[in-house]
Scaffold this motif. Sequence first.
Motif, short mmCIF file in Angstrom:
data_model
loop_
_atom_site.label_atom_id
_atom_site.label_comp_id
_atom_site.label_asym_id
_atom_site.label_seq_id
_atom_site.Cartn_x
_atom_site.Cartn_y
_atom_site.Cartn_z
N ARG A 1 61.92 45.55 -14.76
CA ARG A 1 61.28 44.40 -13.96
C ARG A 1 61.68 43.00 -14.59
O ARG A 1 61.77 42.12 -13.60
CB ARG A 1 59.74 44.76 -14.28
N VAL A 2 62.05 42.97 -15.84
CA VAL A 2 62.32 41.55 -16.09
C VAL A 2 63.88 41.27 -16.30
O VAL A 2 64.41 40.51 -16.61
CB VAL A 2 61.78 41.39 -17.69
N GLY A 3 64.48 42.40 -15.97
CA GLY A 3 66.18 42.63 -15.64
C GLY A 3 67.14 42.72 -16.85
O GLY A 3 68.15 42.39 -16.97
N GLY A 4 66.50 43.75 -17.63
CA GLY A 4 67.05 44.16 -18.93
C GLY A 4 67.87 43.10 -19.47
O GLY A 4 67.21 41.97 -20.12
N THR B 1 56.49 49.99 -8.72
CA THR B 1 56.83 49.44 -7.45
C THR B 1 57.16 48.10 -7.19
O THR B 1 57.64 47.71 -6.25
CB THR B 1 55.37 49.61 -6.80
N ASP B 2 57.25 47.39 -8.41
CA ASP B 2 57.97 45.99 -8.47
C ASP B 2 59.07 45.96 -9.38
O ASP B 2 59.28 45.02 -10.18
CB ASP B 2 56.73 45.01 -8.69
N CYS B 3 59.72 46.87 -9.62
CA CYS B 3 60.91 47.04 -10.62
C CYS B 3 62.34 46.89 -9.93
O CYS B 3 63.25 46.81 -10.72
CB CYS B 3 60.91 48.41 -11.24
N ASP B 4 62.37 46.27 -8.80
CA ASP B 4 63.59 46.02 -7.88
C ASP B 4 64.38 47.41 -7.95
O ASP B 4 65.59 47.08 -8.05
CB ASP B 4 64.11 44.78 -8.57
N LEU B 5 63.86 48.51 -7.95
CA LEU B 5 64.67 49.69 -7.55
C LEU B 5 65.23 49.56 -6.14
O LEU B 5 64.61 49.26 -5.38
CB LEU B 5 63.61 50.96 -7.71
N PRO B 6 66.48 50.22 -6.19
CA PRO B 6 67.07 50.45 -4.87
C PRO B 6 65.97 51.28 -4.08
O PRO B 6 65.55 52.29 -4.16
CB PRO B 6 68.31 51.00 -4.88
N PRO B 7 65.60 50.90 -2.75
CA PRO B 7 64.96 51.38 -1.74
C PRO B 7 65.58 52.62 -1.23
O PRO B 7 66.83 52.72 -1.32
CB PRO B 7 64.71 50.54 -0.51
N LEU B 8 64.75 53.76 -1.10
CA LEU B 8 65.23 54.94 -0.57
C LEU B 8 66.19 54.91 0.75
O LEU B 8 67.30 55.48 0.65
CB LEU B 8 64.37 55.92 -0.19
N ALA C 1 54.78 57.17 -21.34
CA ALA C 1 54.44 55.60 -22.04
C ALA C 1 55.76 54.96 -21.99
O ALA C 1 55.96 53.52 -21.85
CB ALA C 1 53.62 55.70 -23.33
N GLU C 2 56.95 55.80 -22.55
CA GLU C 2 58.22 55.13 -22.87
C GLU C 2 58.70 54.70 -21.59
O GLU C 2 59.25 53.87 -21.37
CB GLU C 2 59.02 56.39 -23.53
N LEU C 3 58.55 55.69 -20.58
CA LEU C 3 58.78 55.31 -19.03
C LEU C 3 58.32 54.16 -18.71
O LEU C 3 58.92 53.22 -18.04
CB LEU C 3 58.73 56.59 -18.01
N VAL C 4 57.31 53.92 -18.83
CA VAL C 4 56.46 52.82 -17.97
C VAL C 4 56.83 51.56 -19.06
O VAL C 4 57.14 50.45 -18.39
CB VAL C 4 55.04 52.91 -18.34
N ARG C 5 57.15 51.41 -20.39
CA ARG C 5 57.88 50.59 -20.73
C ARG C 5 59.15 50.03 -20.40
O ARG C 5 59.62 48.97 -20.22
CB ARG C 5 57.60 50.67 -22.44
N PHE C 6 59.95 51.28 -19.99
CA PHE C 6 61.15 51.11 -19.48
C PHE C 6 61.12 50.43 -18.04
O PHE C 6 61.93 49.41 -17.67
CB PHE C 6 62.04 52.44 -19.32
N ALA C 7 60.07 50.62 -17.44
CA ALA C 7 60.10 50.26 -16.13
C ALA C 7 59.67 48.52 -16.29
O ALA C 7 60.39 47.88 -15.49
CB ALA C 7 58.74 50.71 -15.44
#
Length: 450
Positions: A373-376, A52-59, A363-369
């Motif tokens: 979150r920190v901007g890749g 919820t705080d990964c700065d994903l584009p909103p729907l 678990a990999e997906l959560v780490r990806f999130a």
Amino acid sequence: MSTSSSHPRTRVGVWLIGAGGSVATTVVAGCAAVTAGLHRPTGMVTETPPFTDCDLPPLSALVFGGHDTVDCPLPKRAEALTAAGVLPYGLPSAIASELAAVDREIRPGAPTPGDTNRTPNGLVTTFAADIQDFVRRHDLDRAVVVNVASTEPAPKGTALPPSSLYAAAALRAGCPYVNFTPSTGLHHPALAHTAATSGLPYAGRDGKTGQTLLRSVLGPMFRQRALEVRAWSGTNLLGGGDGASLTDPSAAAAKNAGKERVLTDTLGTTPEGVVHIDDVPSLGDWKTAWDHIAFDGFLGTRMILQTTWQGCDSALAAPLILDLARLTARAHETGLSGPLSELGFYFKDPMGDGPAGLGEQYAELVRFAERLRVGGRTAVPRAVGAVGPVGSAGPTELAGSAELAVPTGLSGLSGLSGKRADRDAGAGTEGRRSSGPLGGAPADGEGERR
């Protein structure tokens, strides 16, 4: 509801291959329903706390368009899905304007039977131009191309199948690509160099929605409990477009390859048994999957586990496609490129290296999130590029014959990534009227739709 973004003006395109089909229609209708607060985002992993705080584009920022080969207006398809129990009663009328707006953004796909007038290279150019036109008219920050078309047979020879032509067009247009089907897409060896040098993120293949989802949970269970699986057999009953296409043995083989890979990877061995796929047209969008698992316990005691999975394919797939579009768009924004192996949670046959068990994949997906979150790495500037002619920058161009030569690359890949482009150059302001979060201005001419 949908995740908020620190870029309130962000608008992200979702270009669907198979845009008039049941899955795509459910994606569009579902996004509109959730955005309007008519339904909860059930099944959307990106709407759960780790994301919820990964700065994903909103729907509300997603704008839809796509290609298809069969003529069926999106509102009519939505009504048919409501009659079949896939969409809630009354939803098509509640979101009629959104469906109509997206319907105007569907362009003719190809090749169709008897279509011999355009070369493969010409089709790629046309498809890429359609995507770029969509991006320019709606003033989008970026667009993600997602393949949700029916399964195609595995290709023979060097010719690019339709799914690979669309994948090449996505890269040509500078767009990240997601293959939610078992079809070849970017897996064709002729596109390996192009994908590797495109600077774009991509993911796939074959969405994990039912039987294989369960297998990716049960496989690790047997291995972790040191129970020896002797045989694992399955049967699928399904209707709709995918059921019809999977009557082709080569298409069914492509579908089953991912199912078998999950067992091999999670069990550490390949058990006896096969999966049978039967087309039952009366089932429509509903499917039933049975698994029969024979395993040995302590002292060789023989035991059996049987499972039954009954579900609605489009309703299972749609929230995952919305997840993938948002995650891939954010990955592109942060500057990530190459295969997104961290999205293996969503696929039977994921690209890149990664675990096969669902728990490890999550678990990999959560780490990806967290990475998002920190901007890749660094954010990609808001830019729109032009579609260049094939071969203009030097790479070998796609051959114009029916039997396609293996290309070493495609030109015109600047697209939406790279240096900032002048938004006024070649884009103009005409046609930037929006008729809602899901679609844009009416387009001249309506193509064939599926």
